[in-house]
Design an enzyme around this catalytic site. Structure first.
Site, PDB file in Angstrom:
ATOM      1  N   GLU A 261       0.829  -1.211   0.000  1.00 22.95           N
ATOM      2  CA  GLU A 261       0.000   0.000   0.000  1.00 22.95           C
ATOM      3  C   GLU A 261       0.863   1.261   0.000  1.00 22.95           C
ATOM      4  O   GLU A 261       1.123   1.850   1.053  1.00 22.95           O
ATOM      5  CB  GLU A 261      -0.928   0.029   1.225  1.00 22.95           C
ATOM      6  CG  GLU A 261      -2.033  -1.001   1.177  1.00 22.95           C
ATOM      7  CD  GLU A 261      -3.056  -0.841   2.298  1.00 22.95           C
ATOM      8  OE1 GLU A 261      -2.836  -0.031   3.226  1.00 22.95           O
ATOM      9  OE2 GLU A 261      -4.095  -1.536   2.238  1.00 22.95           O
TER      10      GLU A 261
ATOM     11  N   GLU B 217      -6.234  -7.220  -1.016  1.00 25.32           N
ATOM     12  CA  GLU B 217      -6.603  -7.116   0.403  1.00 25.32           C
ATOM     13  C   GLU B 217      -7.947  -6.408   0.522  1.00 25.32           C
ATOM     14  O   GLU B 217      -8.167  -5.378  -0.104  1.00 25.32           O
ATOM     15  CB  GLU B 217      -5.524  -6.318   1.161  1.00 25.32           C
ATOM     16  CG  GLU B 217      -5.667  -6.391   2.675  1.00 25.32           C
ATOM     17  CD  GLU B 217      -4.653  -5.514   3.413  1.00 25.32           C
ATOM     18  OE1 GLU B 217      -3.434  -5.757   3.283  1.00 25.32           O
ATOM     19  OE2 GLU B 217      -5.096  -4.583   4.102  1.00 25.32           O
TER      20      GLU B 217
HETATM   21  C1  IDC Z   1      -2.915  -3.779  10.421  1.00 22.11           C
HETATM   22  C2  IDC Z   1      -2.807  -4.882  11.427  1.00 22.11           C
HETATM   23  C3  IDC Z   1      -2.384  -4.332  12.770  1.00 22.11           C
HETATM   24  C4  IDC Z   1      -1.141  -3.477  12.592  1.00 22.11           C
HETATM   25  C5  IDC Z   1      -1.367  -2.436  11.536  1.00 22.11           C
HETATM   26  C6  IDC Z   1      -0.132  -1.599  11.269  1.00 22.11           C
HETATM   27  O1  IDC Z   1      -4.039  -5.559  11.555  1.00 22.11           O
HETATM   28  O2  IDC Z   1      -2.124  -5.373  13.675  1.00 22.11           O
HETATM   29  O3  IDC Z   1      -0.854  -2.838  13.813  1.00 22.11           O
HETATM   30  O4  IDC Z   1      -1.726  -3.073  10.329  1.00 22.11           O
HETATM   31  O5  IDC Z   1       0.843  -2.367  10.725  1.00 22.11           O
HETATM   32  C7  IDC Z   1      -4.162  -2.292   5.732  1.00 22.11           C
HETATM   33  C8  IDC Z   1      -2.771  -2.832   5.751  1.00 22.11           C
HETATM   34  C9  IDC Z   1      -2.611  -3.842   6.875  1.00 22.11           C
HETATM   35  C10 IDC Z   1      -3.445  -3.469   8.082  1.00 22.11           C
HETATM   36  C11 IDC Z   1      -4.914  -3.558   7.681  1.00 22.11           C
HETATM   37  C12 IDC Z   1      -5.888  -3.376   8.851  1.00 22.11           C
HETATM   38  O6  IDC Z   1      -2.372  -3.393   4.509  1.00 22.11           O
HETATM   39  O7  IDC Z   1      -1.246  -3.918   7.196  1.00 22.11           O
HETATM   40  O8  IDC Z   1      -3.192  -4.358   9.150  1.00 22.11           O
HETATM   41  N1  IDC Z   1      -5.127  -2.575   6.623  1.00 22.11           N
HETATM   42  O9  IDC Z   1      -5.706  -2.138   9.437  1.00 22.11           O
HETATM   43  N2  IDC Z   1      -4.657  -1.437   4.853  1.00 22.11           N
HETATM   44  C13 IDC Z   1      -5.914  -1.127   5.213  1.00 22.11           C
HETATM   45  C14 IDC Z   1      -6.238  -1.840   6.339  1.00 22.11           C
END
Ligand code: IDC
Length: 348
Positions: free
Chosen positions: A174, A266
């Site tokens: 992302e 995702e």
């Molecule tokens: C989240 C994880 C969380 C972590 C956070 C930061 O669930 O444990 O603390 O990232 O790293 C994304 C990202 C993905 C995110 C997810 C949900 O690709 O890494 O995971 N998310 O927040 N993009 C949108 C949502």
């Protein structure tokens, strides 16, 4: 027939205990390692065809599957019993291997994380799933921060697995707080490194605005359409979290997927923090659109993290019970059903 005989002969020479090893001279096949009838065996080498994803017979297909959580935190959820459940009970076509770079990920120990990914690719292969290798850059959002690391990592991954037909490379999870031209420039540095090893596998490129074609940043998604990455067999990624990303995001996905090849690497049924309530009504609108257009998708995430977007209830990964719905949170029950829906894979 001739192809089958070659594949069998090669398999006989290349199979070591539990591992398929390619050699520099080997013809590009490890098809024998994929269980017959499995999604990756049936579809074989993927290729972009127009704006669709096509299988080895040149027919458009949709892949569906799950993403691991960050493997620096939740490798305990990626083990034999859980992967067996994903392949055989959930009937997933693809496993996304989410390797963070920062936040305690790859940068802290490249050897360890590269080896973890090698292992997960073999585990996906044994079970007949595509292995989607996710370079999970997130913070900082400019993928150029990690270009030299990405080159080192993907060179080794592509070299080791180039003879497999079930590998997909995602070079940027992302990108955010960065322009499309910077992302494109990064992609045009990393893709040739992969291509030098593996000339024909699918490469996915994250888009700016957290893989929304810039929409989350208030940018015009047409910027990507007008200024495509200079490479073949490439798809662009789109991410959404349905409880937060309503009809404007859905419309962006609908429009750009008619213009360029798109892979949803995702999505969640919650808000973008991967937590709180599920919006299954809005989520279903995305599912319907992706089914109608054969857009491949991967859901976040296959772990027992406490957040609502982790499919398993906390504590599940300490055990070995992953099949059925007894250990699932509501989002898990919902998405398992949608992955289990019969595939439509043309075989000729
Ligand atoms: C989240 C994880 C969380 C972590 C956070 C930061 O669930 O444990 O603390 O990232 O790293 C994304 C990202 C993905 C995110 C997810 C949900 O690709 O890494 O995971 N998310 O927040 N993009 C949108 C949502």
């Amino acid at each position: 027939m001739a192809r089958l005989r070659i594949a069998l002969a090669l398999a006989a020479t290349l199979v070591l205990p539990g591992v398929v090893v390619g050699t520099a001279q080997a013809a590009p096949t490890t098809a024998a390692a994929l269980p017959p009838g499995s999604p990756a065996a049936v579809n074989g080498q993927l290729r972009v065809c127009g704006v669709k994803l096509c299988n080895q017979h040149g027919k458009p297909i949709q892949l569906r599957g799950m993403s691991t959580h960050g493997i620096q935190w939740y490798s305990q959820c990626v083990k034999s019993a859980s992967l067996d459940a994903l392949a055989h009970d959930w009937k997933a076509d693809v496993l996304r291997i989410s390797m963070y770079i920062q936040e305690g990920g790859y940068e802290t120990n490249p050897r360890k994380f590269t080896d973890l990914v090698h292992g997960y690719i073999e585990e996906a292969t044994k079970r007949g799933m595509y292995a989607l290798v996710d370079w999970h850059q997130l913070n900082p959002g400019d993928p150029n921060h990690n270009t030299s690391r990405a080159k080192t990592f993907f060179k080794e991954i592509a070299n080791r697995h180039k003879n497999k037909t079930n590998i997909i490379y995602d070079i940027a999870n992302e990108p955010n707080k960065v322009s499309w031209s910077r992302v494109k420039s990064y992609a045009e540095q990393v893709i040739p490194v992969i291509r030098a090893e593996d000339s024909d596998s699918l490469v996915l490129v994250g888009t700016h605005g957290w893989s929304t074609f810039g929409h989350s940043d208030g940018k015009d998604p047409q910027e990507v359409v007008r200024n495509k990455v200079a490479a073949q067999n490439v798809m662009y990624t789109f991410h959404f979290y349905a409880a937060e990303h309503g009809s404007d995001y859905l419309n962006v996905l609908s429009k750009v997927s008619d213009q360029v090849p798109v892979f949803v690497t995702e999505f969640g049924t919650q808000k973008a923090d991967g937590d709180q309530g599920n919006d299954f009504t809005q989520s279903q609108k995305y599912i319907d659109l992706m089914n109608a257009k054969k857009i491949s998708w991967v859901n976040w995430n296959f772990s027992d993290d406490e957040r609502s977007g982790a499919v398993f209830k906390p504590g599940t990964c300490a055990g070995n019970s992953f099949t059925g719905t007894g250990r699932l949170k509501p989002a898990g029950v919902w998405v398992r059903d949608r992955i289990r829906t019969a595939d439509d894979f043309p075989t000729s």
